[in-house]
Design an enzyme around this catalytic site. Structure first.
Site, PDB file in Angstrom:
ATOM      1  N   GLU A  44      34.377   0.103  12.543  1.00 58.28           N
ATOM      2  CA  GLU A  44      34.277   1.366  13.285  1.00 58.28           C
ATOM      3  C   GLU A  44      34.363   1.087  14.776  1.00 58.28           C
ATOM      4  OE1 GLU A  44      31.030   4.782  14.489  1.00 58.28           O
ATOM      5  OE2 GLU A  44      30.648   3.613  12.683  1.00 58.28           O
ATOM      6  N   ARG A  48      34.377   5.373  22.765  1.00 58.39           N
ATOM      7  CA  ARG A  48      33.457   5.496  23.906  1.00 58.39           C
ATOM      8  C   ARG A  48      34.016   4.854  25.172  1.00 58.39           C
ATOM      9  NH1 ARG A  48      27.705   3.798  20.985  1.00 58.39           N
ATOM     10  NH2 ARG A  48      27.928   5.148  19.156  1.00 58.39           N
ATOM     11  N   THR A  72      32.686   7.894  16.852  1.00 62.86           N
ATOM     12  CA  THR A  72      32.462   8.869  17.926  1.00 62.86           C
ATOM     13  C   THR A  72      33.604   9.891  17.996  1.00 62.86           C
ATOM     14  OG1 THR A  72      31.504   6.961  19.114  1.00 62.86           O
ATOM     15  CG2 THR A  72      31.459   9.075  20.236  1.00 62.86           C
ATOM     16  N   LYS A 132      27.051  10.189   7.340  1.00 65.21           N
ATOM     17  CA  LYS A 132      26.361   9.286   8.262  1.00 65.21           C
ATOM     18  C   LYS A 132      25.056   9.957   8.693  1.00 65.21           C
ATOM     19  CE  LYS A 132      26.934   7.794  13.088  1.00 65.21           C
ATOM     20  NZ  LYS A 132      27.945   7.622  14.166  1.00 65.21           N
TER      21      LYS A 132
END
Length: 213
Positions: A44, A48, A72, A132
């Site tokens: 993952e 960011r 994200t 998640k």
């Protein structure tokens, strides 16, 4: 052409999905190779930093044994950009119908972030049952997951946020936890120093964790 994954396949590949923050594209390939060498394939890469999409693209192109995903993911445009970069799955910190729809249209399995019962129900209404739990430890940790197992017994979780090698075993022992997400596999100092052997060792420790099936 890569075979389309499903969310259960993403969650079942290893006990831990690393949460990766990259600030330098040149680190992407050696980092991915180090994780794969330790038995971790689902990566993952969080959106960011300005170079995140470029990192996903180079991992997808140059490390065929890795499965690059985008973390994200907060908008439909994030999902679309991730898919164009070669991401094979997506992870979001929360859930909106727009993000869910965009990921389906892009062919990206999505692990939507949830922290409340209402968010779980909204994700399930759109067909998502692999979720998640974020931020996991701050939002109740193992105690919250045990409480959710009754009303949401058909949901499986990937707790992320505050998860460490020390507390991961308690989470993985829960019947509704498929895997955990953690940043401890890719410490910033190891990446900056190019200490790929350390990252491979951390990945091996993670793959040795036992989870309940």
């Amino acid at each position: 052409m890569a075979v389309t994954l499903t969310s259960p396949e993403v969650m079942n590949d290893a006990p831990v999905i690393p949460v990766i923050v990259l600030n330098d594209v040149t680190h992407a390939v050696p980092l991915a190779r180090a994780l794969v060498a330790g038995g971790i394939r689902m990566l993952e890469v969080t959106l960011r930093t300005p170079v995140a999409l470029a990192c996903i693209e180079v991992i997808a192109r140059e490390v065929p044994d890795a499965v690059a995903g985008a973390g994200t993911v907060r908008s439909a445009s994030d999902a679309q950009a991730a898919a164009l970069a070669g991401a094979r799955f997506a992870v979001s910190p929360g859930y909106t119908h727009a993000v869910g729809r965009a990921c389906r249209e892009a062919g990206l399995p999505l692990l939507p972030g949830v922290a409340t019962g209402g968010e779980i129900m909204a994700a399930q209404e759109d067909g998502y049952s692999e979720l998640k739990f974020f931020p996991a430890m701050q939002a109740g940790g193992a105690a919250m997951l045990r409480a959710w197992h009754g009303p949401f017994g058909d949901v499986r979780f990937c707790p992320t946020g505050g998860v460490t090698l020390a507390n991961a075993p308690e989470l993985l022992a829960l019947p509704n936890v498929a895997c955990v997400g953690g940043s401890w596999l890719t410490p910033a100092d190891a990446i900056a120093q190019g200490d790929w052997a350390r990252i491979t060792q951390l990945a091996r420790q993670a793959t040795a964790l036992v989870r309940r099936r």
